[in-house]
Scaffold this motif. Structure first.
Motif, PDB file in Angstrom:
ATOM      1  N   PHE A 103     -25.108 -22.743  13.425  1.00 34.29           N
ATOM      2  CA  PHE A 103     -25.455 -23.223  14.765  1.00 34.29           C
ATOM      3  C   PHE A 103     -24.256 -23.176  15.708  1.00 34.29           C
ATOM      4  N   ILE A 104     -24.558 -22.864  16.966  1.00 32.00           N
ATOM      5  CA  ILE A 104     -23.570 -22.945  18.036  1.00 32.00           C
ATOM      6  C   ILE A 104     -24.054 -23.951  19.074  1.00 32.00           C
ATOM      7  N   ASP A 105     -23.105 -24.434  19.925  1.00 28.31           N
ATOM      8  CA  ASP A 105     -23.510 -25.321  21.013  1.00 28.31           C
ATOM      9  C   ASP A 105     -23.669 -24.519  22.298  1.00 28.31           C
ATOM     10  N   LYS A 106     -23.937 -25.196  23.415  1.00 25.73           N
ATOM     11  CA  LYS A 106     -24.210 -24.512  24.685  1.00 25.73           C
ATOM     12  C   LYS A 106     -22.992 -23.788  25.241  1.00 25.73           C
ATOM     13  N   ASN A 107     -21.797 -24.075  24.684  1.00 23.96           N
ATOM     14  CA  ASN A 107     -20.575 -23.390  25.112  1.00 23.96           C
ATOM     15  C   ASN A 107     -20.198 -22.238  24.185  1.00 23.96           C
ATOM     16  N   GLY A 108     -21.044 -22.000  23.185  1.00 27.01           N
ATOM     17  CA  GLY A 108     -20.773 -20.906  22.258  1.00 27.01           C
ATOM     18  C   GLY A 108     -19.906 -21.274  21.083  1.00 27.01           C
ATOM     19  N   GLN A 109     -19.513 -22.542  20.981  1.00 25.70           N
ATOM     20  CA  GLN A 109     -18.697 -22.979  19.850  1.00 25.70           C
ATOM     21  C   GLN A 109     -19.553 -23.067  18.580  1.00 25.70           C
ATOM     22  N   GLU A 110     -19.030 -22.515  17.483  1.00 21.79           N
ATOM     23  CA  GLU A 110     -19.750 -22.609  16.212  1.00 21.79           C
ATOM     24  C   GLU A 110     -19.559 -24.014  15.649  1.00 21.79           C
ATOM     25  N   MET A 111     -20.617 -24.807  15.735  1.00 20.30           N
ATOM     26  CA  MET A 111     -20.553 -26.214  15.343  1.00 20.30           C
ATOM     27  C   MET A 111     -20.884 -26.425  13.868  1.00 20.30           C
TER      28      MET A 111
END
Length: 244
Positions: A103-111
């Motif tokens: 999963f990634i967040d809305k900023n593209g960071q792989e969370m």
């Protein structure tokens, strides 16, 4: 009071901003895609191999067989590097790369690391994951809240704190700690229709509620969950109404 008036003003301002923001729709020019306004003014250049509609301010685009996300200004929020990318759900989006999902967040960071064979979208704070042909659940911090142990999880996973799972060819309801809350296991538990789900056991049909309680025993040829108060039951060519 003052706080309520300020809150109302902020709400009105946000609505006006939404109205003033140009509506963007996918637009094809030759074999490339971009985005235009309803009157065909191109605002994001046609440089992509495919483009989907905006959802919550982000749109999925494809370039060189890879997918990413852009915002309404055309800025790449997520570079086109994934084999698949889903819409954000509960602030996280499922992505696929080289056969593994995370999963990634809305900023593209792989969370949540891309280490799973499959992931479902987040629902009720939990997402279904698949590892070595078995299913479990993770929370939004990526903790494996319920280890992979089930052969099947009915869509969407958790809803209202319960999920329908299959293990050893039998179905049960579990809570978010992974404990079974049904008093018995069933041959099948179907999706909840409002407050009840149809269950089958030894050829008979019944109903359970979201606490796992069997409110109609599995002795009927068919059951129909009509509304929050009544169910219709069929047995030997006759039908009855049951007050739940």
């Amino acid at each position: 009071g003052l706080i309520k008036r300020i809150s109302n003003q902020i709400g009105v301002t946000n609505k006006l901003l939404a109205l003033s923001e140009p509506q963007l729709i996918p637009y094809r020019k030759g074999d490339k895609w971009g985005y235009c306004t309803p009157d065909k003014r191109i605002l994001i250049d046609c440089v992509y191999d495919s483009a989907l509609r905006f959802v919550d301010g982000l749109a999925q685009v494809k370039l060189n067989e890879k997918y990413g996300l852009i915002n309404k200004q055309g800025k790449k929020i997520v570079q086109c590097k994934y084999d698949s990318i889903q819409n954000l759900k509960e602030e996280l989006a499922a992505v696929l790369l080289n056969g593994k999902m995370g999963f990634i967040d809305k900023n593209g960071q792989e969370m949540i690391p891309l280490k799973y064979d499959f992931v479902g979208e987040f629902c009720d704070g939990m997402a279904k994951i698949k590892l070595n042909k078995l299913y479990g659940f993770i929370d939004k911090e990526g903790n494996e809240a319920i280890p992979a142990q089930f052969t099947y999880v009915r869509y969407p996973g958790f809803m209202d704190g319960v999920a329908i799972v299959e293990m050893d060819n039998k179905f049960s309801l579990i809570n978010k700690t992974g404990n079974k809350i049904t008093q018995k296991v069933y041959d099948e538990i179907f999706s909840f229709d409002g407050d009840c789900a149809r269950v089958t056991l030894n050829g008979g049909n019944g109903l359970i509620n979201k606490t796992g309680k069997e409110i109609v025993p599995c002795i009927y040829d068919w059951v129909e969950n009509l509304n929050p108060r009544f169910a219709e039951l069929y047995l030997d060519g006759k039908h009855f109404y049951h007050n739940k």
